[in-house]
Structure formats: C-alpha cells, structure tokens
Design an enzyme around this catalytic site. Structure first.
Site, PDB file in Angstrom:
ATOM      1  CE  LYS A 116      -7.713 -25.689  -3.252  1.00  0.00           C
ATOM      2  NZ  LYS A 116      -8.309 -24.594  -2.500  1.00  0.00           N
ATOM      3  CD  GLU A 200      -5.978 -31.060  -9.035  1.00  0.00           C
ATOM      4  OE1 GLU A 200      -6.412 -31.756  -8.095  1.00  0.00           O
ATOM      5  OE2 GLU A 200      -5.013 -30.285  -8.917  1.00  0.00           O
ATOM      6  NE  ARG A 292      -6.883 -24.018   7.880  1.00  0.00           N
ATOM      7  CZ  ARG A 292      -7.429 -25.230   7.916  1.00  0.00           C
ATOM      8  NH1 ARG A 292      -7.277 -25.977   8.998  1.00  0.00           N
ATOM      9  NH2 ARG A 292      -8.104 -25.703   6.899  1.00  0.00           N
TER      10      ARG A 292
END
Length: 670
Positions: A116, A200, A292
């Site tokens: 990430k 974050e 995906r």
C-alpha cells in the site's frame, strides 16, 4: 480462445467462472481440498482433482500443486478467482513459467500494488490524488508516533501489505497511537507475514467508491463506471450498488479518468478495481488497486450488460478489449448483498454447519443469485462463510431497493444462523434508502439495524398469530396424512382439533424466539381458531388457508396475507416488511439451556485456531482482560476473562485447533 481452463478457487466464484465457460464451450477443471470433496464447484466442473487438506495452506494456497494439476490435465489457462492466490505475483509468474496463461494482471503490476505504501507513492507520482500521510520504510515506533502527530488526528494505521479490512485501526488522539500501532502490527504479521504499516489522514464520514477498469495487451485501459460500497461494517462491504447515488456526472467522469490514469501507471492488463475514498465535499483520494476480479463485479455486469469473466478470458487469450470507452453504456440500477452464515446479534460471529434449508428467490430478469452451495451442503469452518450473493436490478434505485426487499423476504436459511434479517433492516433504513450512508455509519449506529433484545409481542401480534395458525394447519395436515395411511382412515381421531367430550378442546403450542419461550393455546380447527396468549389477549382467526407458502386469514376481522414456511421444527412468517422466526419446542418440557461460561472459564465461541495466548497459570486478570485470541473464518476473536481473578489453567496453546464451547482457560474459584 482457450479450450480448457483450471479454476484455482472454490465456492461461488468457481461456480461463476464455470457458468461463463460453459456458455463459451470451454471445458473446466476444478481443484478441491478434503473439506470440499462434495462441493458444488467440484460437481459442476468437467473434471476435478484433490490438492490437499482442508486448511487453505494445505490446498488452495499450494500453487505448485495447482500448477501440477493444470499440467497433468492439459489446461491452457488458470483463473485464480478472488482471494487465495489471486493477487500473488509469485504464483502468476510460476503459471506463466509453466507455459500456462494466467487469467489476470501481470505479476509486475501486482508487485507495484502489493505494498500500500509503494502503491500510494506510485499513484502520487502519476498525478492520482492521494490522502496525506506517511509511507516510509522506517518503522521505528517513536518515528511513527512523531509522523502521526504531524499528520494530525483522526488518523488511520493500515497494514502496508494485505487487505480485506485486516490490519487497520483508527486513532483519534495521540495517546491512543502506541497501543493501536502494536495491535495493528500484530494482526498484519499474523494475516500477511509482514508488519509494515502506513499512516494516513482519516477522512471523516467518507464514501467508498470503486471504479472497475479493464486493460489489454495492446496498452488500452478503460473503465466500466463505478460501484459504491459505503455500507460497511468494520471495513467489510455489506451492500454494493451501481450507479452511486452520491456522484454527480462531473465527479463520475473525473474519477473514471483518474482510475484509467492509475491503470496506465502500472501497465495494467485484465480486470481490476481502483478504490477511492470520497469526502463529503466531493474530494476523492486513491486507496488501492485490487488486482483481480472483485466479489461485487455482478453489480457492474447488470448495469452494463457485460460478462466480465468472458472479458477476462478474451484478454488473457490475447484479444483486444471487446469495446472502447465510448461504447460503454450504463442502464438502470443494481444492488448486491451477501448472505452469510453468521450471527449479527452475537457480534456477527461466523457460523458453520449443514444447511438444513436454503430457500432463495427464483432467478429472473431482475434477480440474480451467485452461490457455491445448495440445500444440504455444509458451511465449513475453514473458509469464508458466505452462502450466496443476491443481486437485484431495475430501472432506477427505488425500484431496485424494492426488488431487494422482496427477494430477501423470499429467502430463508435454516441450520447455521444467517444475516438475512439484518439485511432486511439495512434495505429499509433511511440512511440506505436516502443514499446518505457513509463507511462508518453501520459501526456508529449498529443498534439501529438489530432486532429488539426481547420479543415485542404487541408489535408482532399478527405475525405471531400467523405462525400459530401455520403450525396448527400443519399439525392437522400431518394428522390427516397419517390417518390416510392407517387401517382406519375415517377415524374421528384423524381430526387434530383437540376435541374432548362435552367441550371443544384446547391445543397447546410452545415456541422459542431467540431465547424467549412463548406459550399459546388454541381452540378450533380447519382454519377457524381462538388463540390465547398473544400480547396477553385472545385473538380470533377465521378462514385461514395455507396454499404453498401463502397464508391468508382474518385476524379479529382484519384480512391479512402472509408468507409462512414451516417444517415441524421451526416456522418463519413474513408480512413483506418484518420476519418472525420461531423454533417449535415441546409443550410440556422446558428446554434447559446450559450456562455459557459459568464465570470461571473462558470458552471458544466457535471452532477455530488459537493465534496467541496472553495469560499463564497464576496470572491475575481483570474482568474483560484479553486472555486468548482465536482465528476462525478469516476473523480474529478476542476471548476475555469473565471476571477478575487468577488463572488456574490454560488448556490450549498457539496453533491448536479447538472446537466450539471448548474450555480454553479456567479461573480459580472466587
């Protein structure tokens, strides 16, 4: 196009891929674990091969065994589904190295999104909006604390590797950071093998909007519009829909362009989803790319009229994208919910066991069902407890919501507990109906979606009367059937009316609603009854008729039509808005319920694996102190001391598998 593909997955996604392959004339090969030998994907595939034990690590995560099966049976491609190995870059490389096509993105693209932190930095460099935060490799706790204080609160800690809601914590003040960091790192380490985190800024009351993208080997990337997934509980999606009721046409265009930009940044091929968090002011920020097919892809299929699995197969076979961006159209509105074996009233504890009854609405132009189980199958402890995906569509959102409510009313699951009643409340809640729900709403207001702790007999009087009548009619039907099969079919005892000499007899009924016992008595037969015990009153029922599952009757002079379904062990009654589910119990024997945890023990609430033991014999513990953590069905459960005291015994160690209700720890007598 391929002639034969192997599906490296299980459950509804495997059945979904098989369905598309069948329409294209492609033969399918399934793989299965010991726990799935009789599973539907095994029965539906043209060929199926065992690959190991019931735990994922012993079977569906064994890439080498899956590739060997593909080689042996001559499969030209492997479809990974979602979950398991679907986003494993090493597996994708190994498939390609074996000369087999991997139906998904390139391993290089996966690796760019595997972290990430790295993904966020890459997107920021590509001009895609990202949330302010810290993504550095230095994971010193003191540094992370300083970075958190600089970013400001509220703040989110996220596992840098992984997904599915694992390894995420919201921190609202500086003093809470260190404890949340430790908890998040431990969960990330257990789930993903790595404990790196990123920080974050937490966007208050955000919407979760994701954009479906597709790329091909010619460098084309397009988007298929959005899905909104803001109805979430603990970061797990509960309801998905398209189009979003929140987006304006201008914001939709901006987000679609940003998603395509993100796809180009990692040379994306095949199906993927770019996920954004969107503030109330319309500002949107990149979260991640799921490399995906997503669980909620049917929502996009129903509003675009496209088969995304077919697109996956064509792109993997080297064909260009079937349509250009300007040819993508969106019609109507679609909504998806997932039916799970879980107990919402027990903290959504996952369930397992045999599906004694699985009644789902008939599929038609407005209702679609994607499922990997049928009635009689078993929901096992080893995998996700999803039973089916229910997807509805119609011309607009109000009509689609009406379709959803009707489809849920037609659904019933017996065996393990399910979330159907929770979903029914969700589909009628003003936050959903008005399209204002944000990602934290369910967690903040979960009690609004739960049934009352005690049965409301006054509010449910008609439903309770309907349940009683359905059971009385069923008793009479069974008695007549038994008499018809006997040596004296015309016997007066073939009428189950409780008749006694000189007066009309009473019949007693007893039910359990959750843990509350309800006792009723009735006089009459053949659809005309006088029932005592409903809301402390007497109810007159006339003209009751049960045709299939349609119950029509007059209750104190008011005509009602209800759905009623019973099997002798239980009865379910629905009035189109509310559901009443009762278990039939013996009239003259009160069921004794064993005390759960007598106050001296810590018990396993369900089968699972012990992750960590946090106490030892002789330790003093406070009431509510965490003693042990177990993992079951992709979920960690914290087991806590029932009272203050001293640990007498610890009966399980990390790594042990334990059964439901097993005593894992005991306290010394108070």
């Amino acid at each position: 196009m391929f002639e034969k593909i192997l599906i490296a997955n299980r459950g509804e996604i495997a059945c979904r891929v098989i369905r598309t392959c069948r329409t294209l004339g492609i033969r399918t090969v399934a793989v299965y674990s010991e726990a799935d030998a009789d599973a539907q994907h095994v029965r539906q595939a043209d060929e199926a091969y065992p690959i190991g034990g019931p735990r994922p690590a012993e079977s569906y995560l064994r890439g080498d065994a899956i590739i060997e099966v593909a080689r042996r049976c001559g499969a030209q491609a492997i479809h990974p589904g979602y979950g398991f190995l679907s986003e494993n870059a090493d597996f994708a490389d190994a498939v390609e190295a074996a000369g087999i096509a991997f139906i998904g993105p390139k391993a290089a693209s996966m690796r760019k999104m595997g972290s990430k932190a790295g993904a966020k930095e890459l997107m920021q460099a590509a001009g895609v909006p990202v949330v302010p935060g810290y993504t550095g490799e230095d994971q010193d706790p003191a540094l992370l604390q300083r970075e958190a204080d600089a970013i400001g609160y509220p703040l989110m800690i996220k596992a840098a590797h992984g997904g599915g809601g694992k390894g995420m914590r919201i921190v609202r003040e500086s003093g809470e950071f260190a404890a949340n960091l430790e908890s998040c790192q431990r969960e990330a380490r257990n789930a993903f093998g790595r404990d790196r985190v990123l920080l974050e800024r937490y966007v208050e009351r955000p919407r979760h909007i994701e954009i479906q993208i597709f790329g091909d080997n010619d460098g084309q990337v397009i988007h298929l519009n959005e899905r909104e997934c803001s109805a979430q509980r603990r970061y797990q999606k509960v309801l998905e829909e398209s189009p979003s009721p929140f987006l304006t046409p201008e914001l939709r265009a901006q987000m679609g362009a940003a998603a395509v930009q993100a796809g180009h940044a990692i040379d994306y091929v095949n199906a993927g989803t770019v996920e954004f968090i969107v503030g109330q002011d319309g500002g949107f920020y990149f979260m991640e790319i799921n490399t995906r097919l997503q669980v909620e892809h049917p929502v996009t299929e129903l509003v675009t009229g496209l088969d995304l699995v077919e697109w996956q197969l064509r792109v993997a076979a080297g064909e260009p994208l079937p349509l250009a961006q300007d040819a993508i159209v969106q019609r109507g509105h679609a909504i998806e919910v997932r039916l799970y074996a879980e107990d919402p009233e027990a903290g959504f504890l996952p369930g397992s066991g045999r599906l004694e009854r699985l009644r789902l609405p008939a599929a038609d132009a407005h209702v679609r069902l994607d499922s990997g189980v049928i009635e009689g199958d078993t929901v096992t402890i080893f995998y996700d407890p999803m039973i089916a995906k229910l997807i509805v569509s119609d011309a607009d959102r109000p009509r689609a919501l009406a379709r959803l409510r009707a489809a849920l009313a037609d659904s019933e699951i017996a065996g393990p507990k399910s979330n159907i009643e929770f979903l029914e409340r969700l589909a009628r809640h003003p936050a959903v109906v008005e399209g204002t729900i944000d990602t934290g709403y369910l967690d903040r207001h979960l009690d609004e979606f739960m049934p009352a702790a005690q049965a409301d007999e006054a509010g449910d009087a008609d439903l309770l009367a309907g349940a009683a009548v359905a059971e009385l009619l069923a008793q009479e039907r069974r008695t007549r059937a038994d008499a018809a099969a006997s040596n004296d079919p015309t016997s007066p005892w073939a009428v189950a009316d409780g008749w006694r000499l000189g007066h009309g007899g009473r019949r007693s009924l007893a039910f359990l609603r959750r843990d509350q016992r309800l006792e009723l008595s009735a006089q009459g037969s053949a659809g005309d009854y006088r029932i005592d015990g409903i809301a402390a009153a007497t109810v007159e029922v006339r003209g009751a008729r049960l045709a299939g599952d349609e119950l029509s009757l007059r209750i104190d002079g008011r005509a009602r039509r209800l759905r009623a379904l019973g099997d002798g062990a239980r009865v379910v009654v629905h009035d189109g808005e509310r559901r009443l589910r009762l278990d039939a119990v013996p009239v003259y024997r009160h069921e004794s319920s064993a005390a759960v945890g007598s106050g001296n023990s810590v018990n396993a609430p369900m089968p699972g694996r012990v992750v960590v033991v946090k106490a030892a014999p002789g330790d003093a513990v406070e009431a509510g102190q965490e003693v042990m953590v177990i993992e079951a069905m992709k979920m960690e459960l914290s087991l806590k001391a029932p009272r203050a005291g001293t640990i007498a015994e610890i009966r399980a160690a990390a790594g042990d598998f334990v059964e439901a209700d097993a005593v894992l720890a005991t306290l010394e007598s108070a």
